[in-house]
Design an enzyme around this catalytic site. Structure first.
Site, PDB file in Angstrom:
ATOM      1  N   HIS A  70       0.746  -1.243   0.238  1.00  0.00           N
ATOM      2  CA  HIS A  70      -0.044  -0.112  -0.011  1.00  0.00           C
ATOM      3  C   HIS A  70       0.855   1.232   0.045  1.00  0.00           C
ATOM      4  O   HIS A  70       0.582   2.224  -0.712  1.00  0.00           O
ATOM      5  CB  HIS A  70      -0.860  -0.021   1.225  1.00  0.00           C
ATOM      6  CG  HIS A  70      -2.003  -1.236   1.162  1.00  0.00           C
ATOM      7  ND1 HIS A  70      -1.788  -2.029   2.215  1.00  0.00           N
ATOM      8  CD2 HIS A  70      -2.992  -1.154   0.584  1.00  0.00           C
ATOM      9  CE1 HIS A  70      -2.989  -3.010   2.083  1.00  0.00           C
ATOM     10  NE2 HIS A  70      -3.649  -2.471   0.862  1.00  0.00           N
ATOM     11  N   GLN A  94     -18.288  -7.012  -1.230  1.00  0.00           N
ATOM     12  CA  GLN A  94     -17.410  -7.907  -1.973  1.00  0.00           C
ATOM     13  C   GLN A  94     -16.942  -9.071  -1.183  1.00  0.00           C
ATOM     14  O   GLN A  94     -16.117  -9.804  -1.994  1.00  0.00           O
ATOM     15  CB  GLN A  94     -16.148  -7.007  -2.502  1.00  0.00           C
ATOM     16  CG  GLN A  94     -15.065  -6.633  -1.187  1.00  0.00           C
ATOM     17  CD  GLN A  94     -14.015  -5.630  -1.695  1.00  0.00           C
ATOM     18  OE1 GLN A  94     -14.166  -4.626  -1.936  1.00  0.00           O
ATOM     19  NE2 GLN A  94     -12.872  -6.168  -2.105  1.00  0.00           N
ATOM     20  N   GLY A 180      -3.134  -2.070  -7.018  1.00  0.00           N
ATOM     21  CA  GLY A 180      -2.102  -2.829  -6.997  1.00  0.00           C
ATOM     22  C   GLY A 180      -2.151  -4.122  -8.065  1.00  0.00           C
ATOM     23  O   GLY A 180      -3.312  -4.636  -8.314  1.00  0.00           O
ATOM     24  N   LYS A 182      -1.216  -6.861  -7.987  1.00  0.00           N
ATOM     25  CA  LYS A 182      -1.280  -8.405  -7.525  1.00  0.00           C
ATOM     26  C   LYS A 182      -2.781  -8.679  -7.880  1.00  0.00           C
ATOM     27  O   LYS A 182      -2.987 -10.021  -7.927  1.00  0.00           O
ATOM     28  CB  LYS A 182      -1.087  -8.374  -5.794  1.00  0.00           C
ATOM     29  CG  LYS A 182      -1.342  -9.900  -5.262  1.00  0.00           C
ATOM     30  CD  LYS A 182      -1.141  -9.812  -3.951  1.00  0.00           C
ATOM     31  CE  LYS A 182      -2.191  -9.283  -3.074  1.00  0.00           C
ATOM     32  NZ  LYS A 182      -3.380  -9.953  -3.222  1.00  0.00           N
ATOM     33  N   VAL A 209       4.457  -5.786  -4.706  1.00  0.00           N
ATOM     34  CA  VAL A 209       5.590  -5.639  -3.852  1.00  0.00           C
ATOM     35  C   VAL A 209       5.726  -6.833  -3.118  1.00  0.00           C
ATOM     36  O   VAL A 209       4.523  -7.678  -3.000  1.00  0.00           O
ATOM     37  CB  VAL A 209       5.207  -4.355  -2.883  1.00  0.00           C
ATOM     38  CG1 VAL A 209       6.664  -4.621  -1.942  1.00  0.00           C
ATOM     39  CG2 VAL A 209       5.226  -3.031  -3.472  1.00  0.00           C
ATOM     40  N   LEU A 217       3.083  -9.380  -1.340  1.00  0.00           N
ATOM     41  CA  LEU A 217       2.742  -8.830   0.198  1.00  0.00           C
ATOM     42  C   LEU A 217       0.946  -8.810  -0.134  1.00  0.00           C
ATOM     43  O   LEU A 217       0.420  -8.482  -1.019  1.00  0.00           O
ATOM     44  CB  LEU A 217       2.968  -7.331   0.199  1.00  0.00           C
ATOM     45  CG  LEU A 217       4.604  -7.428   0.493  1.00  0.00           C
ATOM     46  CD1 LEU A 217       5.019  -5.845   1.248  1.00  0.00           C
ATOM     47  CD2 LEU A 217       5.069  -8.166   1.582  1.00  0.00           C
ATOM     48  N   SER A 218       0.425  -9.180   0.979  1.00  0.00           N
ATOM     49  CA  SER A 218      -1.070  -9.036   1.129  1.00  0.00           C
ATOM     50  C   SER A 218      -1.523  -8.937   2.481  1.00  0.00           C
ATOM     51  O   SER A 218      -0.623  -9.395   3.369  1.00  0.00           O
ATOM     52  CB  SER A 218      -1.510 -10.490   0.378  1.00  0.00           C
ATOM     53  OG  SER A 218      -2.936 -10.633   0.810  1.00  0.00           O
ATOM     54  N   SER A 219      -2.790  -8.229   2.741  1.00  0.00           N
ATOM     55  CA  SER A 219      -3.227  -8.329   4.155  1.00  0.00           C
ATOM     56  C   SER A 219      -3.311  -9.448   4.649  1.00  0.00           C
ATOM     57  O   SER A 219      -3.354  -9.752   5.824  1.00  0.00           O
ATOM     58  CB  SER A 219      -4.375  -7.232   4.159  1.00  0.00           C
ATOM     59  OG  SER A 219      -4.153  -6.198   3.614  1.00  0.00           O
ATOM     60  N   ARG A 220      -3.736 -10.569   3.626  1.00  0.00           N
ATOM     61  CA  ARG A 220      -4.115 -11.750   4.235  1.00  0.00           C
ATOM     62  C   ARG A 220      -3.178 -12.684   4.726  1.00  0.00           C
ATOM     63  O   ARG A 220      -3.077 -13.818   5.303  1.00  0.00           O
ATOM     64  CB  ARG A 220      -4.907 -12.515   3.320  1.00  0.00           C
ATOM     65  CG  ARG A 220      -6.452 -11.885   3.135  1.00  0.00           C
ATOM     66  CD  ARG A 220      -7.122 -12.777   2.093  1.00  0.00           C
ATOM     67  NE  ARG A 220      -8.713 -12.376   2.186  1.00  0.00           N
ATOM     68  CZ  ARG A 220      -9.370 -11.464   1.439  1.00  0.00           C
ATOM     69  NH1 ARG A 220      -8.524 -10.969   0.459  1.00  0.00           N
ATOM     70  NH2 ARG A 220     -10.357 -11.265   1.528  1.00  0.00           N
TER      71      ARG A 220
HETATM   72  O1  PAF Z   1      -8.231  -3.807  -3.304  1.00  0.00           O
HETATM   73  C1  PAF Z   1      -8.897  -3.765  -2.377  1.00  0.00           C
HETATM   74  O2  PAF Z   1      -8.371  -3.545  -1.150  1.00  0.00           O
HETATM   75  C2  PAF Z   1     -10.458  -3.465  -2.457  1.00  0.00           C
HETATM   76  O3  PAF Z   1     -10.987  -4.472  -3.313  1.00  0.00           O
HETATM   77  C3  PAF Z   1     -10.911  -2.108  -2.869  1.00  0.00           C
HETATM   78  C4  PAF Z   1     -10.332  -1.826  -4.370  1.00  0.00           C
HETATM   79  C5  PAF Z   1     -10.338  -1.054  -1.971  1.00  0.00           C
HETATM   80  C6  PAF Z   1     -12.135  -1.998  -3.050  1.00  0.00           C
HETATM   81  O4  PAF Z   1     -12.914  -2.187  -1.759  1.00  0.00           O
END
Ligand code: PAF
Length: 313
Positions: A70, A94, A180, A182, A209, A217-220
């Site tokens: 980010h 989502q 991103g 990814k 990244v 890299l991923s929040s998960r």
């Molecule tokens: O990539 C994300 O973090 C989400 O899908 C986004 C683009 C912020 C939409 O909620």
């Protein structure tokens, strides 16, 4: 008298020195410079002023839990425009009914500090109740590019993404927005939406990244145990196998998929959801690799954690 004169000169000297130090230090960016806004009306008021001052706004849409990926998007946004807005909103529409909406990591304080350090100008962090009007009944649904890859396994996911991004574009009215790479399919969906609905927003895609070991890299990633993090390195390794085959002249996507799949599943604990060679812009399957036009995209599970990645071939 002599003593007092000396003292006076000493004080004048000290004052001059102090003034020199104070004026030569660049002003530190106080966290107070960064606005944190939760309501749409406050946001509109703040951004009207920014636009009236002739500034271009760049948006970085996020769901928080910010990491170096980010920060790279924020850096890119700062280079592209005069004023950077980061949205932090875990978008319920989502997430599927059996997905991780309620347990998605929420780390607002740390995110706010990271944004402040990265010289973000404004954070927009609405509540779900503020952002989705009661009885909302409107969706932005992009077709075709949403049917394959992640779209095939996450029904409604991209409808939620395109709707929330359209809403963010509406209330923020940015000149550009950074996403991103990814999330390749998300990038393609947003580009299609902007194109089809004549949205005056430049969509910028920033490179993935990665950790030194190649893991995207991923929040998960924070859901993974140290052992799973180690196992997840099979993902970049499988991507490398595919890239090396293409470099050696292989043009058959089926053979490339097979080789990458084999590498990915060397450890049986990694469950592949999909692994496909597709066209990088249309996401449609290809019968032959055309260098520079194709990507390998994949999604897999490690335990309950779903990870995705993609690389150019
Ligand atoms: O990539 C994300 O973090 C989400 O899908 C986004 C683009 C912020 C939409 O909620």
């Amino acid at each position: 008298m002599k003593f007092r004169g000396c003292k006076g000169r000493y004080l004048v000297l000290m004052r001059t020195f102090f003034m020199f130090i104070v004026t030569s230090i660049p002003p530190a960016r106080s966290p107070l410079c960064m606005q944190v806004i939760q309501t749409i009306s406050d946001l509109r008021q703040a951004l009207d002023k920014v636009r009236a001052a002739g500034k271009k706004i760049c948006l970085v849409p996020t769901m928080g839990c910010l990491h170096a990926g980010h920060l790279s998007l924020i850096k890119r946004a700062r280079a592209e425009a005069d004023y950077t807005v980061v949205s932090i909103f875990v978008n319920p529409t989502q997430f599927g009914p059996n997905e991780d909406f309620s347990k998605y990591p929420r780390t607002f304080e740390a995110d706010r500090d990271a944004c402040s350090k990265a010289s973000v100008d404004l954070i927009f962090a609405p509540t779900v109740e503020e952002f989705y009007p009661k009885n909302a009944n409107t969706w932005v649904d992009v077709e075709k590019v949403t049917t394959g890859l992640c779209g095939a396994f996450r029904p409604g996911h991209f409808r939620g993404v395109s709707t929330v991004v359209a809403m963010l574009f509406n209330v923020i009215q940015p000149t550009c927005a950074v996403f991103g790479r990814k999330d390749l399919q998300q990038c393609v969906v947003i580009k299609q939406m902007v194109h089809d609905l004549h949205m005056p927003v430049k969509v910028i895609i920033d490179e993935t990244v990665r950790e030194p070991n190649g893991l995207a890299l991923s929040s998960r990633n924070r859901y993974l145990t140290p052992e799973e993090l180690q196992k997840a390195t099979a993902i970049p390794a499988a991507c490398k196998v595919a890239q090396e085959l293409v470099q050696k002249g292989e043009t058959n996507p089926i053979l490339i998929e097979k080789a990458a799949f084999k590498r990915l599943t060397l450890d049986a604990s990694l469950r592949v959801q999909y692994l496909k060679v597709v066209h990088r812009e249309t996401l449609s399957e290809v019968t032959k690799i055309l260098p520079g036009e194709c990507v390998l995209a994949l999604a897999c599970y490690l335990g309950n954690t779903r990870l995705i990645d993609n690389v150019d071939l």
